[in-house]
Design an enzyme around this catalytic site. Structure first.
Site, PDB file in Angstrom:
ATOM      1  CD1 TRP A  99      -1.786  -2.320   2.039  1.00 45.01           C
ATOM      2  CD2 TRP A  99      -2.708  -1.685   0.109  1.00 45.01           C
ATOM      3  NE1 TRP A  99      -2.646  -3.317   1.624  1.00 45.01           N
ATOM      4  CE2 TRP A  99      -3.220  -2.954   0.453  1.00 45.01           C
ATOM      5  CE3 TRP A  99      -3.139  -1.064  -1.064  1.00 45.01           C
ATOM      6  CZ2 TRP A  99      -4.144  -3.620  -0.348  1.00 45.01           C
ATOM      7  CZ3 TRP A  99      -4.060  -1.731  -1.868  1.00 45.01           C
ATOM      8  CH2 TRP A  99      -4.556  -3.000  -1.503  1.00 45.01           C
ATOM      9  CG  ASP A 166      -2.773   4.105   4.630  1.00 48.30           C
ATOM     10  OD1 ASP A 166      -3.722   3.916   5.417  1.00 48.30           O
ATOM     11  OD2 ASP A 166      -2.596   3.422   3.603  1.00 48.30           O
ATOM     12  CE  LYS A 190      -7.337  -3.274   6.140  1.00 45.15           C
ATOM     13  NZ  LYS A 190      -7.115  -4.473   5.343  1.00 45.15           N
TER      14      LYS A 190
END
Length: 355
Positions: A99, A166, A190
């Site tokens: 990511w 992030d 999440k």
């Protein structure tokens, strides 16, 4: 059979969140209508948005001068929104996994990107250290938790430029000094809600400083001005997020979540480190407490599928590792009870004795 949900995302939600969301699907706030069919501009849903934003600020101790947004597009949309809004000439990034690499790729569309450090050389099994962030960078971006590879940065870096993070897979798992950041963003699936909403915490004064024209939907100021209601927001995930935030507050807040998460991670890592069959894949000092990655030792590799099948007989689901790492990945998000970790450890011990 009780299920023990270790999926990396979409992932486990608390019973509190599931129960209250299910009730709102049937009858939202006493309206006689489902939350799936009411106006986002109704006073009932406006109250949901207002309370959710306020609870994010309370739980993370967000200082004045910041806005909390609930947006669509996932964290991947933020890979371009951040540079669109902040990158004037150059930004600094660390490459610590899939990511992070995707965020770097998007940022390069808007200006120079200085990748100041990378752990790709060892398949992202550590967090780079002792690197220098150039002082002329418009911001420094890092990914706090690397879901696929199981590494984590559990502190707020000290750098001389604005910070962007992030925090998709570890937000609300530790206290954060929000005042150090210009932008924090996190996909909800999440530690917060079902997939479909992304939380963004943005410093108001960081905006409006680039020369480029920004499309309306990609301009943070659009969503600040309209209270995340410029277009129809993802109402159901936002309602679920509110339930999770209320649950965190009831339990004692972020510090209590961190205490619980550390205990779960210590239990599982101790089992891995003392095992004759299993071994961790990450440098110990950089291990994630959210995503625990481990494999079979070379002499037992052929038993990996058998162990996954064995674990499923105990109600354990979602432990197959990502294809980039192989082996196993146990995600220990906030909603996962320590009892599930105990079941996994017992299954590991039983399987090891069997072989």
């Amino acid at each position: 059979m009780k299920k023990h949900n270790f999926y990396a995302g979409p992932s486990i939600l608390s019973e509190y969140t599931i129960k209250n969301t299910a009730e709102a699907i049937k009858d939202f706030a006493g309206t006689g209508l489902s939350i799936l069919e009411v106006s986002h501009r109704s006073k009932e849903f406006t109250a949901v948005m207002d309370e959710a934003q306020a609870l994010v600020k309370e739980l993370l101790e967000v200082p004045e001068g910041y806005s909390v947004l609930f947006l669509g597009g996932g964290a991947s949309m933020q890979f371009c929104m951040v540079p669109f809004n902040l990158l004037k000439k150059k930004a600094a990034y660390t490459d610590t996994g899939t990511w992070a690499a995707n965020a770097i790729k998007e940022a390069k569309l808007f200006g120079e990107v200085d990748v100041v450090a990378s752990s790709k050389d060892k398949n992202y099994t550590y967090i780079p250290k002792n690197f220098t962030v150039p002082e002329d960078a418009d911001y420094f971006h890092f990914t706090s938790n690397n879901t696929i590879f199981g590494t984590e940065v559990r502190f707020d870096p000290d750098v001389n430029v604005p910070l962007v993070a992030d925090m998709s897979s570890d937000i609300f798992s530790r206290p954060v000094d929000v005042s150090k950041y210009d932008v924090i963003y996190a996909g909800a699936q999440k530690n917060l809600a079902p997939a479909g909403v992304t939380i963004v915490i943005v410093k108001d004064s960081a905006l409006g400083n680039v020369d480029r024209a920004i499309p309306t939907m990609l301009d943070y100021r659009t969503h600040i001005k309209k209270g995340s209601m410029f277009n129809t927001p993802p109402m159901l995930p936002i309602y679920s997020a509110l339930q999770t935030l209320k649950y965190y507050k009831e339990l004692g807040g972020v510090k209590e979540m961190e205490r619980r998460d550390l205990a779960k991670a210590e239990l599982l890592y101790s089992a891995i480190d003392s095992s004759k069959m299993f071994v961790g894949t990450v440098e110990p000092e950089d291990r994630s407490i959210m995503n625990v990655c481990f494999v079979m030792k070379p002499e037992y590799v052929e038993l990996e599928k058998e162990f996954i099948d064995f674990a499923s007989t105990k109600g354990i689901v979602g432990i197959k590792g990502h294809r980039s790492v192989g082996g196993f990945r146990a995600s220990l998000y906030n909603a996962l009870p320590i009892e599930s970790v105990k079941v996994l450890v017992e299954a590991m011990n039983e399987f090891e004795k069997k072989h």
